[in-house]
Design an enzyme around this catalytic site. Structure first.
Site, PDB file in Angstrom:
ATOM      1  N   GLY A  12      21.140  19.350  19.452  1.00  0.00           N
ATOM      2  CA  GLY A  12      22.393  19.328  18.695  1.00  0.00           C
ATOM      3  C   GLY A  12      22.388  20.177  17.434  1.00  0.00           C
ATOM      4  O   GLY A  12      21.920  21.318  17.430  1.00  0.00           O
ATOM      5  N   TYR A 155      26.118   1.911  11.989  1.00  0.00           N
ATOM      6  CA  TYR A 155      26.147   3.383  11.940  1.00  0.00           C
ATOM      7  C   TYR A 155      26.914   3.842  10.697  1.00  0.00           C
ATOM      8  O   TYR A 155      26.389   4.634   9.894  1.00  0.00           O
ATOM      9  CB  TYR A 155      26.796   3.953  13.212  1.00  0.00           C
ATOM     10  CG  TYR A 155      26.840   5.468  13.218  1.00  0.00           C
ATOM     11  CD1 TYR A 155      25.727   6.212  13.623  1.00  0.00           C
ATOM     12  CD2 TYR A 155      27.970   6.164  12.796  1.00  0.00           C
ATOM     13  CE1 TYR A 155      25.752   7.606  13.622  1.00  0.00           C
ATOM     14  CE2 TYR A 155      27.997   7.549  12.785  1.00  0.00           C
ATOM     15  CZ  TYR A 155      26.892   8.269  13.200  1.00  0.00           C
ATOM     16  OH  TYR A 155      26.915   9.645  13.193  1.00  0.00           O
TER      17      TYR A 155
HETATM   18  P1  NAD Z   1      21.690  14.864  18.901  1.00  0.00           P
HETATM   19  O1  NAD Z   1      21.542  13.576  19.643  1.00  0.00           O
HETATM   20  O2  NAD Z   1      22.079  16.070  19.660  1.00  0.00           O
HETATM   21  O3  NAD Z   1      20.387  15.164  18.064  1.00  0.00           O
HETATM   22  C1  NAD Z   1      19.759  14.158  17.308  1.00  0.00           C
HETATM   23  C2  NAD Z   1      18.272  14.419  17.286  1.00  0.00           C
HETATM   24  O4  NAD Z   1      17.659  13.341  16.557  1.00  0.00           O
HETATM   25  C3  NAD Z   1      17.623  14.446  18.686  1.00  0.00           C
HETATM   26  O5  NAD Z   1      16.844  15.591  18.866  1.00  0.00           O
HETATM   27  C4  NAD Z   1      16.794  13.184  18.712  1.00  0.00           C
HETATM   28  O6  NAD Z   1      15.624  13.268  19.512  1.00  0.00           O
HETATM   29  C5  NAD Z   1      16.462  13.014  17.227  1.00  0.00           C
HETATM   30  N1  NAD Z   1      16.065  11.630  17.001  1.00  0.00           N
HETATM   31  C6  NAD Z   1      16.741  10.506  17.343  1.00  0.00           C
HETATM   32  N2  NAD Z   1      15.987   9.421  17.106  1.00  0.00           N
HETATM   33  C7  NAD Z   1      14.819   9.864  16.608  1.00  0.00           C
HETATM   34  C8  NAD Z   1      13.621   9.214  16.187  1.00  0.00           C
HETATM   35  N3  NAD Z   1      13.481   7.883  16.270  1.00  0.00           N
HETATM   36  N4  NAD Z   1      12.603   9.968  15.725  1.00  0.00           N
HETATM   37  C9  NAD Z   1      12.723  11.309  15.660  1.00  0.00           C
HETATM   38  N5  NAD Z   1      13.822  11.984  16.050  1.00  0.00           N
HETATM   39  C10 NAD Z   1      14.854  11.267  16.524  1.00  0.00           C
HETATM   40  O7  NAD Z   1      22.758  14.552  17.745  1.00  0.00           O
HETATM   41  P2  NAD Z   1      23.711  15.462  16.841  1.00  0.00           P
HETATM   42  O8  NAD Z   1      25.092  15.198  17.289  1.00  0.00           O
HETATM   43  O9  NAD Z   1      23.213  16.853  16.686  1.00  0.00           O
HETATM   44  O10 NAD Z   1      23.554  14.684  15.458  1.00  0.00           O
HETATM   45  C11 NAD Z   1      22.870  15.193  14.336  1.00  0.00           C
HETATM   46  C12 NAD Z   1      23.226  14.335  13.138  1.00  0.00           C
HETATM   47  O11 NAD Z   1      24.631  14.427  12.877  1.00  0.00           O
HETATM   48  C13 NAD Z   1      22.952  12.839  13.338  1.00  0.00           C
HETATM   49  O12 NAD Z   1      22.442  12.308  12.147  1.00  0.00           O
HETATM   50  C14 NAD Z   1      24.312  12.263  13.636  1.00  0.00           C
HETATM   51  O13 NAD Z   1      24.422  10.910  13.276  1.00  0.00           O
HETATM   52  C15 NAD Z   1      25.209  13.143  12.792  1.00  0.00           C
HETATM   53  N6  NAD Z   1      26.608  13.221  13.255  1.00  0.00           N
HETATM   54  C16 NAD Z   1      26.912  13.644  14.508  1.00  0.00           C
HETATM   55  C17 NAD Z   1      28.242  13.756  14.877  1.00  0.00           C
HETATM   56  C18 NAD Z   1      28.652  14.264  16.224  1.00  0.00           C
HETATM   57  O14 NAD Z   1      29.847  14.196  16.540  1.00  0.00           O
HETATM   58  N7  NAD Z   1      27.792  14.809  17.029  1.00  0.00           N
HETATM   59  C19 NAD Z   1      29.240  13.411  13.962  1.00  0.00           C
HETATM   60  C20 NAD Z   1      28.879  12.981  12.700  1.00  0.00           C
HETATM   61  C21 NAD Z   1      27.560  12.902  12.337  1.00  0.00           C
END
Ligand code: NAD
Length: 287
Positions: A12, A155
């Site tokens: 991501g 969350y």
């Molecule tokens: P994603 O799931 O694509 O990537 C998240 C990464 O975090 C993954 O590589 C995963 O392996 C890693 N991760 C999760 N648990 C873990 C752990 N216990 N130890 C180590 N690594 C761990 O998600 P994304 O959408 O790219 O999200 C990135 C950030 O943005 C997150 O903090 C998410 O909450 C935030 N966010 C996402 C969105 C969205 O719409 N995608 C919106 C708002 C905020």
């Protein structure tokens, strides 16, 4: 060229940011549960310690930037891990890395928040307080009565607590006073594997698809990577304590008049009373 730590570097937005930083010639130390330079489970205290130390060792004591993108979305049964990864996985690492960030010139930090902070109703204040007191178990207990909505509450509370932690600490002598620019990025719905997983579940997809986004559609992962790189660049030298919303207008749609709001007399007057004129441009002391 700098040395940057990026958590959540395997997927991501964290991966997009890490790839772009590497392409620009920076050294990136990726942290993730798998497929990373430092593999560690940020849901456990040992994992967070291993991640913090692994990065410090690889960086040789100096970090020019840190991106805290590792996070988990609300899903049934995921509450306790969300509480650990989304909050402690940010603040414990930043506390451990602060001296290495202070050792670099104008280091920059981007912690991932979310527009869930302002668009989720009924998040209890005591849940946010429990996080800020470093007690994620208490935070979990405080949302138990929400039943199926508990992961959503934890969350939103975890991201509110991260944003508040960033704003409180960013202005202190240990952070701003040490030349570190500490900020948060609050995305809306971005088409990453996290959102794809929610969209593939009939129960979750309804909520995601019915969420109002004035510009329409979803945010682009690569563009959010660009925002991270921008917030780590020289252009962001004067950006401190900001929570930058990149959400297609959802926050403005729900709360057009809630922010900015005039500072309360109690907030501004209390602070000004403590300052001598010569102190006015110095970072605030720790409370
Ligand atoms: P994603 O799931 O694509 O990537 C998240 C990464 O975090 C993954 O590589 C995963 O392996 C890693 N991760 C999760 N648990 C873990 C752990 N216990 N130890 C180590 N690594 C761990 O998600 P994304 O959408 O790219 O999200 C990135 C950030 O943005 C997150 O903090 C998410 O909450 C935030 N966010 C996402 C969105 C969205 O719409 N995608 C919106 C708002 C905020």
């Amino acid at each position: 060229m700098g040395v940057h730590a990026v958590t959540g570097s395997a997927s991501g937005m964290g991966k997009a940011a890490a790839d772009k930083l590497r392409s620009a010639g920076h050294t990136v130390i990726g942290v993730d549960i798998e497929e990373a330079d430092v593999t560690a489970d940020l849901a456990t205290p040992e994992g967070r310690r291993a991640a913090a130390n692994g990065v410090l060792q690889a960086a040789g004591g100096r970090l020019h930037g840190a991106v805290l993108a590792a996070g988990l979305a609300p899903a049934p049964g995921s509450g306790p891990r969300i509480a650990q990864v989304n909050y402690l996985g940010v603040v414990e690492l930043l506390e451990a890395w602060r001296p290495a960030l202070a050792a670099a010139d104008k280091a920059k930090v981007v912690a991932f928040s979310s527009n869930a902070t302002t668009t989720t109703p009924l998040v209890p204040r005591r849940t946010i307080t429990a996080f800020l007191d470093g007690d994620p178990e208490k935070a979990m207990r405080s949302v138990k009565h929400f039943g199926r909505a508990a992961p959503l509450m934890i969350y939103a509370a975890s991201k509110l607590a991260v944003s508040r932690w960033v704003r409180r600490h960013s202005v202190l002598p240990e952070w701003a006073g040490a030349g570190i620019r500490l900020n948060a990025l609050a995305p809306g719905a971005i088409r990453t594997p996290m959102i794809e997983r929610l969209l593939s579940s009939p129960a979750e997809s309804k909520a995601v698809e019915s969420f109002p986004v004035p510009i329409g559609g979803y945010g682009d992962t690569s563009q959010l990577g660009d925002w991270v790189v921008f917030m780590l660049s020289d252009a962001a030298d004067f950006l401190v304590g900001s929570v930058v919303f990149v959400d297609g207008g959802s926050d403005a749609y729900f709360r057009p008049d809630s922010w900015p709001r005039p500072g309360r007399l109690r907030e501004l007057a209390g602070y000004l009373r403590k300052l001598k004129p010569s102190d006015a441009r110095k970072p605030r002391a720790a409370p």
